[in-house]
Scaffold this motif. Sequence first.
Motif, PDB file in Angstrom:
ATOM      1  N   SER A  45      -3.874   2.733   4.403  1.00  0.00           N
ATOM      2  CA  SER A  45      -3.827   1.370   4.901  1.00  0.00           C
ATOM      3  C   SER A  45      -5.128   0.703   4.487  1.00  0.00           C
ATOM      4  O   SER A  45      -6.184   0.995   5.037  1.00  0.00           O
ATOM      5  CB  SER A  45      -3.678   1.421   6.416  1.00  0.00           C
ATOM      6  N   GLY A  52       0.543  -7.888  -4.687  1.00  0.00           N
ATOM      7  CA  GLY A  52       0.332  -6.655  -3.925  1.00  0.00           C
ATOM      8  C   GLY A  52      -1.065  -6.083  -4.035  1.00  0.00           C
ATOM      9  O   GLY A  52      -1.304  -4.933  -3.656  1.00  0.00           O
ATOM     10  N   TYR A  53      -1.998  -6.853  -4.569  1.00  0.00           N
ATOM     11  CA  TYR A  53      -3.363  -6.369  -4.730  1.00  0.00           C
ATOM     12  C   TYR A  53      -4.225  -6.768  -3.533  1.00  0.00           C
ATOM     13  O   TYR A  53      -3.990  -7.807  -2.911  1.00  0.00           O
ATOM     14  CB  TYR A  53      -4.010  -6.943  -6.000  1.00  0.00           C
ATOM     15  N   GLN A  93       0.251   1.646  -9.376  1.00  0.00           N
ATOM     16  CA  GLN A  93       1.308   1.395  -8.403  1.00  0.00           C
ATOM     17  C   GLN A  93       2.442   2.418  -8.523  1.00  0.00           C
ATOM     18  O   GLN A  93       3.036   2.797  -7.519  1.00  0.00           O
ATOM     19  CB  GLN A  93       1.791  -0.050  -8.517  1.00  0.00           C
ATOM     20  N   ALA A 109      -5.857  -6.100   2.990  1.00  0.00           N
ATOM     21  CA  ALA A 109      -5.552  -6.891   1.796  1.00  0.00           C
ATOM     22  C   ALA A 109      -6.678  -7.867   1.470  1.00  0.00           C
ATOM     23  O   ALA A 109      -6.830  -8.287   0.330  1.00  0.00           O
ATOM     24  CB  ALA A 109      -4.255  -7.669   1.998  1.00  0.00           C
ATOM     25  N   THR A 131       0.857  -1.174   0.000  1.00  0.00           N
ATOM     26  CA  THR A 131       0.000   0.000   0.000  1.00  0.00           C
ATOM     27  C   THR A 131       0.892   1.222   0.000  1.00  0.00           C
ATOM     28  O   THR A 131       2.049   1.161   0.372  1.00  0.00           O
ATOM     29  CB  THR A 131      -0.904   0.036   1.250  1.00  0.00           C
ATOM     30  N   SER A 132       0.336   2.335  -0.432  1.00  0.00           N
ATOM     31  CA  SER A 132       1.121   3.560  -0.436  1.00  0.00           C
ATOM     32  C   SER A 132       1.281   4.034   1.007  1.00  0.00           C
ATOM     33  O   SER A 132       0.520   3.635   1.878  1.00  0.00           O
ATOM     34  CB  SER A 132       0.405   4.625  -1.261  1.00  0.00           C
ATOM     35  N   THR A 154      -7.241  -2.793  -6.050  1.00  0.00           N
ATOM     36  CA  THR A 154      -8.131  -3.804  -5.487  1.00  0.00           C
ATOM     37  C   THR A 154      -8.677  -4.616  -6.656  1.00  0.00           C
ATOM     38  O   THR A 154      -9.220  -4.056  -7.605  1.00  0.00           O
ATOM     39  CB  THR A 154      -9.293  -3.170  -4.697  1.00  0.00           C
ATOM     40  N   THR A 204      -7.256   3.755  -3.725  1.00  0.00           N
ATOM     41  CA  THR A 204      -7.251   2.550  -4.558  1.00  0.00           C
ATOM     42  C   THR A 204      -7.999   2.787  -5.854  1.00  0.00           C
ATOM     43  O   THR A 204      -8.798   3.724  -5.965  1.00  0.00           O
ATOM     44  CB  THR A 204      -7.888   1.357  -3.798  1.00  0.00           C
ATOM     45  N   SER A 219      -3.115   1.932  -4.546  1.00  0.00           N
ATOM     46  CA  SER A 219      -3.283   0.484  -4.448  1.00  0.00           C
ATOM     47  C   SER A 219      -4.281  -0.012  -5.484  1.00  0.00           C
ATOM     48  O   SER A 219      -5.175   0.727  -5.896  1.00  0.00           O
ATOM     49  CB  SER A 219      -3.796   0.099  -3.061  1.00  0.00           C
TER      50      SER A 219
END
Length: 272
Positions: free
Chosen positions: A7, A220-221, A174, A10, A2-3, A181, A155, A179
Amino acid sequence: MTSPHHSLPAFGVGTFRLQGQVVIDSVRNALDLGYRAIDTAQIYGNEAEVGQAVAESGVPRSELFITTKVWTDNLPADKLIASLKDSLHKLRTDHVDLALIHWPSPGGAVPVADFMGALAEAKRLGLTRQIGVSNFTVALMREAIAAVGAGAIATNQVELHPYLQNRTVAGFAQSQGISITSYMTLAYGKVLKDPVIEAIARSHSATPAQVALAWALQLGYAVIPSSTRRENLASNLKAQQLRLSDADMAQIAALDRGGRMVDPEGLAPAWD
């Protein structure tokens, strides 16, 4: 991944296409099993049922991460905040954790700057903790970033599964610290019958669903799979413990075929 600004959980539970008692049972089971992130939307017509399930669960609001999405009819600046307040009433909460623009305005009727500005205002008013977008192309993300700044966008929620890996959109997001999703990570169940996924699942003594979800998580998704069956909700959660090898990941990478399944006429943008 995440950036630094955001937050995002996940792993969450989705509620698309679930109505009435079915969605109440699904959310109740999910919360009982340990899910704490729930994804809904105005157009799903189930916010009130999600709110009921949450209220009856006894799980403290502070432990939950609730996402809803603003429908296209509510994108005009004079409607967006009122619609979000209505969503909060249905969800029985004074804020959501994440509010997304569900689809870009059809035909660009409402400029991106207008609805992103209204969404940022909703955040300032405390109606939502974070804001983001869904079904946005790179061009639309650029417009959203120009309006509110990349740091404000938590996101971009997009269709993403082994048959549609959406690498252009994911890569751009990214690169901006936004982020991704993944929705429909199992491609309506189609990937569960894929021989490559099945073979990887066997090698890990896992289910095909766990493999597809673990693949997205390892990239990372965030994922938000839905299920009406308690055993599937429980099984999906275990994807978080599954580690795929580089060879597994490479095999799944090779399954990309641009297999888009959600492309509603009159709503979908010009996809990347």
